[in-house]
Design an enzyme around this catalytic site. Structure first.
Site, PDB file in Angstrom:
ATOM      1  N   TYR A 151     -10.839   3.414  19.030  1.00 39.37           N
ATOM      2  CA  TYR A 151     -10.466   2.162  18.377  1.00 39.37           C
ATOM      3  C   TYR A 151      -9.240   2.316  17.492  1.00 39.37           C
ATOM      4  O   TYR A 151      -8.468   1.368  17.314  1.00 39.37           O
ATOM      5  CB  TYR A 151     -11.658   1.596  17.595  1.00 39.37           C
ATOM      6  N   HIS A 197       2.022   5.255  -1.176  1.00 36.58           N
ATOM      7  CA  HIS A 197       1.999   3.816  -1.451  1.00 36.58           C
ATOM      8  C   HIS A 197       0.897   3.098  -0.669  1.00 36.58           C
ATOM      9  O   HIS A 197      -0.001   2.518  -1.262  1.00 36.58           O
ATOM     10  CB  HIS A 197       3.382   3.231  -1.119  1.00 36.58           C
ATOM     11  N   HIS A 244      -0.762  -5.839   3.586  1.00 36.98           N
ATOM     12  CA  HIS A 244      -0.306  -4.627   2.889  1.00 36.98           C
ATOM     13  C   HIS A 244      -1.311  -4.302   1.792  1.00 36.98           C
ATOM     14  O   HIS A 244      -1.563  -5.121   0.909  1.00 36.98           O
ATOM     15  CB  HIS A 244       1.077  -4.841   2.279  1.00 36.98           C
ATOM     16  N   HIS A 300      -3.112  -1.031  -0.862  1.00 41.31           N
ATOM     17  CA  HIS A 300      -3.004   0.297  -1.464  1.00 41.31           C
ATOM     18  C   HIS A 300      -4.358   1.000  -1.298  1.00 41.31           C
ATOM     19  O   HIS A 300      -4.861   1.629  -2.227  1.00 41.31           O
ATOM     20  CB  HIS A 300      -2.639   0.197  -2.947  1.00 41.31           C
ATOM     21  N   GLU A 308       6.621  -7.598  -3.406  1.00 42.26           N
ATOM     22  CA  GLU A 308       6.717  -6.867  -2.147  1.00 42.26           C
ATOM     23  C   GLU A 308       6.866  -7.799  -0.946  1.00 42.26           C
ATOM     24  O   GLU A 308       6.653  -7.389   0.193  1.00 42.26           O
ATOM     25  CB  GLU A 308       5.486  -5.973  -1.988  1.00 42.26           C
TER      26      GLU A 308
END
Length: 211
Positions: free
Chosen positions: A121, A161, A94, A96, A75
């Site tokens: 926030y 994802h 990144h 999951h 990725e």
């Protein structure tokens, strides 16, 4: 300690923290830091963020080509897309993460701005969160889809994802990702209840004050 050595140590420490707190699991998720010469260091493919070896992290040049270390995550193109469109980005996270992925699979979310402004926030650290349409894992069409949004959004949510978040530092990108995950958790907890979100005026004031 060199800039690269500091980046490697920071990636290992951040990965371990995310893993031990259940924000990533197995060999999912990937992190990267962009160095001052435009090259970057990132987590390798099929590696647990909880057990990274600083000497085996992937090194890529300014064009995203692998030059040393273990092979980068498949990725890596998500990180390339963010860095290409965001010159100020120094790191990309990144994950999951469970609650963010759950929200990304809901049928009735707003693809232009997935989560409501539940907390100040969230507005300050994430802002607007667009949904990127679903692509199979490793599909480079996903890079194009992320790239189209990255110049206007430092955080995006990939359908079914997970989130991709850029920041001016690894710390900033991590904090924003954690804020996104906690807001996703709150959003799911509040389903079916009458919710008092921040008003448009309150959101505008936060954006004016904090950018």
């Amino acid at each position: 300690m060199t800039e690269e050595a500091r980046a490697r140590e920071a990636l290992v420490a951040t990965g371990r923290s995310l893993f031990t707190r259940g924000l990533t699991f197995g060999s999912t998720g990937n992190l990267s830091v962009r160095l001052s010469d435009g090259s970057w260091v990132m987590t390798p493919t099929n590696a647990s963020l909880g057990a990274l070896d600083p000497a085996r992290l992937s090194r890529l040049d300014a064009n995203g080509l692998h030059v040393s270390g273990d092979n980068p995550t498949k990725e890596a193109f998500l990180h390339v897309a963010m860095y290409r469109e965001r010159p100020d980005a120094r790191a990309v996270v990144h994950l999951h993460s469970t609650h963010s992925v759950a929200v990304s699979a809901l049928a009735d979310i707003d693809p232009e701005d997935v989560l409501p402004p539940i907390t100040a926030y969230y507005v300050m650290r994430v802002g607007r969160l667009p949904l990127v349409p679903y692509f199979p894992p490793g599909d480079h069409g996903l890079a194009d889809a992320v790239g189209k949004l990255a110049s206007r959004h430092h955080a995006v949510l990939l359908a079914n994802h997970g989130p991709v978040v850029a920041g001016t530092s690894l710390e900033a990108a991590t904090y924003a990702t954690e804020e996104l995950e906690e807001t996703a958790k709150l959003f799911l907890m509040l389903q079916g209840m009458a919710v008092r979100t921040l008003t448009p005026e309150q959101v505008a004031e936060l954006r004016k004050r904090f950018g």
